[in-house]
Design a protein around this motif. Structure first.
Motif, PDB file in Angstrom:
ATOM      1  N   GLN A  20       0.685  -1.169   0.109  1.00  0.00           N
ATOM      2  CA  GLN A  20      -0.055   0.085   0.194  1.00  0.00           C
ATOM      3  C   GLN A  20       1.013   1.182  -0.025  1.00  0.00           C
ATOM      4  N   MET A  21       0.606   2.441  -0.609  1.00  0.00           N
ATOM      5  CA  MET A  21       0.782   3.386  -0.609  1.00  0.00           C
ATOM      6  C   MET A  21       1.388   4.013   0.668  1.00  0.00           C
ATOM      7  N   LEU A  22       2.513   4.660   1.029  1.00  0.00           N
ATOM      8  CA  LEU A  22       2.675   5.011   2.397  1.00  0.00           C
ATOM      9  C   LEU A  22       1.934   5.833   2.915  1.00  0.00           C
ATOM     10  N   PRO A  23       1.750   6.266   4.250  1.00  0.00           N
ATOM     11  CA  PRO A  23       0.641   6.892   4.731  1.00  0.00           C
ATOM     12  C   PRO A  23       0.747   8.463   4.412  1.00  0.00           C
ATOM     13  N   ALA A  24      -0.400   9.197   4.496  1.00  0.00           N
ATOM     14  CA  ALA A  24      -0.165  10.625   4.078  1.00  0.00           C
ATOM     15  C   ALA A  24       0.184  11.316   5.132  1.00  0.00           C
ATOM     16  N   VAL A  25       0.727  12.524   4.921  1.00  0.00           N
ATOM     17  CA  VAL A  25       1.298  13.253   5.750  1.00  0.00           C
ATOM     18  C   VAL A  25       0.194  13.712   6.923  1.00  0.00           C
ATOM     19  N   VAL A  26       0.418  13.634   8.276  1.00  0.00           N
ATOM     20  CA  VAL A  26      -0.399  13.999   9.224  1.00  0.00           C
ATOM     21  C   VAL A  26      -0.701  15.521   9.323  1.00  0.00           C
ATOM     22  N   ALA A  27      -1.865  15.919   9.427  1.00  0.00           N
ATOM     23  CA  ALA A  27      -2.063  17.119   9.411  1.00  0.00           C
ATOM     24  C   ALA A  27      -1.640  17.896  10.712  1.00  0.00           C
ATOM     25  N   ILE A 155       2.952  -5.119  -6.401  1.00  0.00           N
ATOM     26  CA  ILE A 155       1.765  -4.605  -6.823  1.00  0.00           C
ATOM     27  C   ILE A 155       1.294  -3.156  -5.974  1.00  0.00           C
ATOM     28  N   LEU A 156       1.393  -2.094  -6.422  1.00  0.00           N
ATOM     29  CA  LEU A 156       1.132  -0.944  -5.563  1.00  0.00           C
ATOM     30  C   LEU A 156      -0.330  -0.348  -5.660  1.00  0.00           C
ATOM     31  N   ILE A 157      -0.655  -0.437  -4.354  1.00  0.00           N
ATOM     32  CA  ILE A 157      -2.146  -0.024  -4.231  1.00  0.00           C
ATOM     33  C   ILE A 157      -2.235   1.288  -3.587  1.00  0.00           C
ATOM     34  N   ALA A 158      -3.145   2.288  -4.104  1.00  0.00           N
ATOM     35  CA  ALA A 158      -3.279   3.659  -3.529  1.00  0.00           C
ATOM     36  C   ALA A 158      -4.717   4.018  -3.487  1.00  0.00           C
ATOM     37  N   ASP A 159      -5.167   4.829  -2.618  1.00  0.00           N
ATOM     38  CA  ASP A 159      -6.417   5.656  -2.956  1.00  0.00           C
ATOM     39  C   ASP A 159      -6.314   6.303  -4.246  1.00  0.00           C
ATOM     40  N   ASP A 160      -5.340   7.003  -4.405  1.00  0.00           N
ATOM     41  CA  ASP A 160      -4.744   7.613  -5.783  1.00  0.00           C
ATOM     42  C   ASP A 160      -3.603   8.243  -5.739  1.00  0.00           C
ATOM     43  N   LEU A 161      -2.966   8.249  -6.727  1.00  0.00           N
ATOM     44  CA  LEU A 161      -1.455   8.802  -6.764  1.00  0.00           C
ATOM     45  C   LEU A 161      -1.319  10.153  -7.165  1.00  0.00           C
ATOM     46  N   ALA A 162      -0.418  11.081  -6.365  1.00  0.00           N
ATOM     47  CA  ALA A 162      -0.156  12.154  -6.852  1.00  0.00           C
ATOM     48  C   ALA A 162       0.763  12.141  -8.303  1.00  0.00           C
ATOM     49  N   PRO A 163       0.581  13.189  -9.069  1.00  0.00           N
ATOM     50  CA  PRO A 163       1.353  13.032 -10.420  1.00  0.00           C
ATOM     51  C   PRO A 163       2.852  12.634 -10.178  1.00  0.00           C
ATOM     52  N   ALA A 164       3.332  13.381  -9.324  1.00  0.00           N
ATOM     53  CA  ALA A 164       4.960  13.325  -9.078  1.00  0.00           C
ATOM     54  C   ALA A 164       5.332  11.942  -8.675  1.00  0.00           C
ATOM     55  N   ASP A 165       4.636  11.240  -8.035  1.00  0.00           N
ATOM     56  CA  ASP A 165       4.679   9.694  -7.796  1.00  0.00           C
ATOM     57  C   ASP A 165       4.638   8.920  -8.962  1.00  0.00           C
ATOM     58  N   THR A 166       3.332   9.096  -9.577  1.00  0.00           N
ATOM     59  CA  THR A 166       3.041   8.321 -10.770  1.00  0.00           C
ATOM     60  C   THR A 166       3.903   8.362 -11.652  1.00  0.00           C
ATOM     61  N   ALA A 204     -12.832   0.275  -6.136  1.00  0.00           N
ATOM     62  CA  ALA A 204     -13.350   0.677  -4.498  1.00  0.00           C
ATOM     63  C   ALA A 204     -13.083  -0.492  -3.532  1.00  0.00           C
ATOM     64  N   GLY A 205     -12.509   0.034  -2.512  1.00  0.00           N
ATOM     65  CA  GLY A 205     -12.140  -1.025  -1.535  1.00  0.00           C
ATOM     66  C   GLY A 205     -10.932  -1.587  -1.474  1.00  0.00           C
ATOM     67  N   VAL A 206      -9.903  -1.260  -2.399  1.00  0.00           N
ATOM     68  CA  VAL A 206      -8.744  -2.177  -2.523  1.00  0.00           C
ATOM     69  C   VAL A 206      -7.705  -1.634  -1.357  1.00  0.00           C
ATOM     70  N   THR A 207      -7.901  -0.466  -0.818  1.00  0.00           N
ATOM     71  CA  THR A 207      -6.919  -0.001   0.237  1.00  0.00           C
ATOM     72  C   THR A 207      -7.091  -0.811   1.382  1.00  0.00           C
ATOM     73  N   SER A 208      -8.098  -1.633   1.522  1.00  0.00           N
ATOM     74  CA  SER A 208      -8.091  -2.499   2.685  1.00  0.00           C
ATOM     75  C   SER A 208      -7.331  -3.710   2.823  1.00  0.00           C
ATOM     76  N   ILE A 209      -6.530  -4.034   1.605  1.00  0.00           N
ATOM     77  CA  ILE A 209      -5.751  -5.276   1.256  1.00  0.00           C
ATOM     78  C   ILE A 209      -4.489  -4.957   2.103  1.00  0.00           C
ATOM     79  N   ALA A 210      -4.208  -5.954   2.777  1.00  0.00           N
ATOM     80  CA  ALA A 210      -2.854  -5.737   3.571  1.00  0.00           C
ATOM     81  C   ALA A 210      -1.849  -5.821   2.858  1.00  0.00           C
ATOM     82  N   ASP A 211      -0.754  -5.414   3.320  1.00  0.00           N
ATOM     83  CA  ASP A 211       0.474  -5.419   2.537  1.00  0.00           C
ATOM     84  C   ASP A 211       1.228  -6.783   2.579  1.00  0.00           C
ATOM     85  N   GLY A 212       1.666  -7.253   1.473  1.00  0.00           N
ATOM     86  CA  GLY A 212       2.227  -8.569   1.428  1.00  0.00           C
ATOM     87  C   GLY A 212       1.420  -9.639   0.992  1.00  0.00           C
TER      88      GLY A 212
END
Length: 562
Positions: A20-27, A155-166, A204-212
């Protein structure tokens, strides 16, 4: 867990572990104020230092890329030093907020404004959030969020990817890409196709899949299975073997010998060289805006000449003189030019962009046409020039006159709005050729923002209404004996490429990675079969049925795993 269904945007069958994509920056804590010991001037200086660091890091990434990826990162780099963002944050710092909170709130305000505007401008909100996270990480002295590091392919999974990452995905590490949101014409989808990575969006829902967790992904059908079978492993292995051996010999043709030139979409000299190596028969779309979007000033004629000549030279051949189709500047609305004054538009997707923009700044277009003509001198290619976002025959005629005045003999237009398709006969009477831009034609026909995952089913070039407009354009081209190609993303879909040929298009242009599969699909059918398959698709009740009916009759797709 189980089977997840999304929109397949880049074909391929892959079996592998998920990351899964690394966690977003904490506000930061809302309302957090500056420490009394930190003057506002010091906090503002830290913000500008962070902005410079983020912009430089993004520019270094861009320097290692080309084409779409390069343009995306350069645009994000510009946003990192956006005067509106920094000015708004400065005011908040002056009012007592910390640099982190001020940056966060300033970015939130800009992103919300863009999202409320809708259309193509809403897409830029994701870019603003990306820049916000990078700035806050820099202020904190933390690494920027991004793609996880792994010693093994995944296989990389994310809610969405920023252009800089993609844009900086490493295909040797990332086997495939899945996002929970996004649409078939999002930055994620386009760059995945350009890299040749199997990809699914709007799952929809793929971000629930566990790493590995081991999963099977089919980028052609848009299916991800979290309980892969032995058969799935065989399919993935077969695809890897076949795709490695799939090649293009440089001559697109149907089984009955009918020639269909297969060209490449490029955005730089590096892209052009890669396309030539892949045996593309020419360039069907040379995007020129990369020269303009990253600058605070208009590139000079001399600078443009050098850049254009580098692309032309990659395909120079004194015997065949390959075709190179240059699209004039396609900017405005969601791709503003920093050196031109522009105001916010209530509906940018329907606003001043493409030819509409440069017609207001005629000197820019005149100088670009002059540069194209100079660059083409003494290089053994056939240079064709086309204008984007043409809506009327009058605009087409005006553009042709400008081309002739610049000494350019072959002028054309993009058909990417319904009015152009409906009046194709009149428009083709004013130009020498046309090219279908299926991305925008689909968006405008279906009134569906191509970046919204919720509208992915509508924003599909398999939609029968879109195919009917393409058919109408092809009929007009046949009567006029004009060349009508396709340079939109639809040309890279092997099954849809067959339909487009059956509808009557004369050439197809795509990312170089797609050439072998498209060539194989075309070579498996004759002209009559192509026409029959096109008729099936146009008569279908919806895009899903159209795609299924055609794919069922193309055995080659199963054979090569796409």
């Amino acid at each position: 867990m189980g089977i997840f269904k999304g929109v397949g945007v880049s074909a391929g069958r892959v079996l592998g572990p998920v990351k899964q994509m690394l966690p977003a920056v904490v506000a930061p804590v809302a309302g957090q104020t500056r420490a009394s010991s930190i003057p506002a001037e010091q906090a503002i200086a830290a913000l500008h230092t962070a902005a410079d660091a983020v912009q430089n890091a993004l520019r270094q990434r861009a320097a290692q890329l080309s084409g779409d990826a390069k343009a995306v990162i350069e645009a994000t780099a510009l946003m990192a030093a956006d005067p509106m963002l920094l000015k708004t944050a400065k005011k908040l710092i002056d009012n007592g907020l910390s640099a982190e909170v001020a940056t966060w709130q300033a970015a939130e305000g800009i992103a919300n404004t863009l999202q409320n505007l809708g259309g193509a401008m809403a897409e830029r909100a994701r870019d603003v959030f990306d820049v916000r996270d990078r700035l806050v990480s820099e202020l904190r002295g933390e690494p920027a969020p991004g793609i996880p590091v792994s010693s093994e392919p995944f296989i990389l999974i994310a809610d969405d990817l920023a252009p800089a990452d993609t844009a900086t995905l490493d295909p040797s590490r990332v086997l495939a890409l899945v996002t929970a949101s996004g649409g078939p014409q999002s930055h994620t989808a386009i760059i995945a196709r350009s890299l040749g990575l199997p990809a699914i969006v709007a799952a929809a829902g793929v971000t629930s899949i566990a790493d590995g967790h081991q999963v099977y992904l089919d980028g052609g059908t848009g299916v991800l299975d979290t309980d892969p079978s032995h058969q799935h492993g065989e399919l993935a292995a077969a695809w890897a073997s076949k795709v490695a051996n799939l090649t293009f010999d440089g001559e697109g043709r149907l089984a009955d010998g009918r020639r269909i030139p297969l060209l490449a979409n490029v955005g730089s000299a590096a892209d052009a060289l890669a396309a030539r190596t892949a045996h593309a028969e020419g360039i069907g779309l040379f995007r020129t805006e990369f020269l303009f979007l990253e600058r605070d000033t208009e590139p000079t004629v001399e600078e443009q000449v050098r850049a254009y000549r580098a692309v032309f030279s990659a395909f120079a051949d004194p015997i065949s003189r390959p075709k190179v189709v240059v699209r004039t500047l396609d900017a405005g609305a969601d791709k503003p030019l920093p050196f031109l004054a522009h105001s916010a538009e209530p509906n940018p997707a329907l606003g001043i962009r493409g030819y509409r923009m440069v017609s207001q700044y005629r000197a820019i277009l005149t100088r670009q046409l002059q540069a194209i003509a100079l660059a083409a001198q003494d290089i053994a290619v056939s240079v064709w020039v086309m204008a984007p976002m043409i809506s009327t025959a009058a605009e087409a005629g005006e553009f042709t006159a400008l081309c002739r005045a610049a000494g350019l003999a072959t002028s054309g237009v993009m058909i990417e709005v319904p009015s152009a398709a409906l009046s194709a006969a009149q428009i083709l009477g004013e130009v020498d050729f046309a090219s279908l831009g299926t991305n925008d034609l689909t968006q405008y026909t279906m009134a569906a923002d191509r970046q919204l995952g919720a509208l992915a089913s509508l924003n599909d070039s398999w939609q029968p209404a879109v195919l009917a407009l393409i058919q109408l354009s092809c009929q007009a081209a046949a009567i006029d004996s004009s060349e009508l190609g396709v340079c939109g993303e639809a040309a890279a879909d092997p099954a849809l490429a067959v339909v487009l040929v059956g509808l009557g298009v004369s050439s197809l242009s795509m990312t170089a990675h797609a050439l072998p599969a498209v060539a194989a699909a075309l070579a498996s059918i004759d002209s009559k079969e192509a026409v029959d398959l096109a008729a099936l698709a146009v008569a279908a009740p919806d895009a899903i049925t159209a795609r299924r009916l055609v794919r069922e009759r193309l055995a080659i797709l199963t054979e090569i795993g796409i």
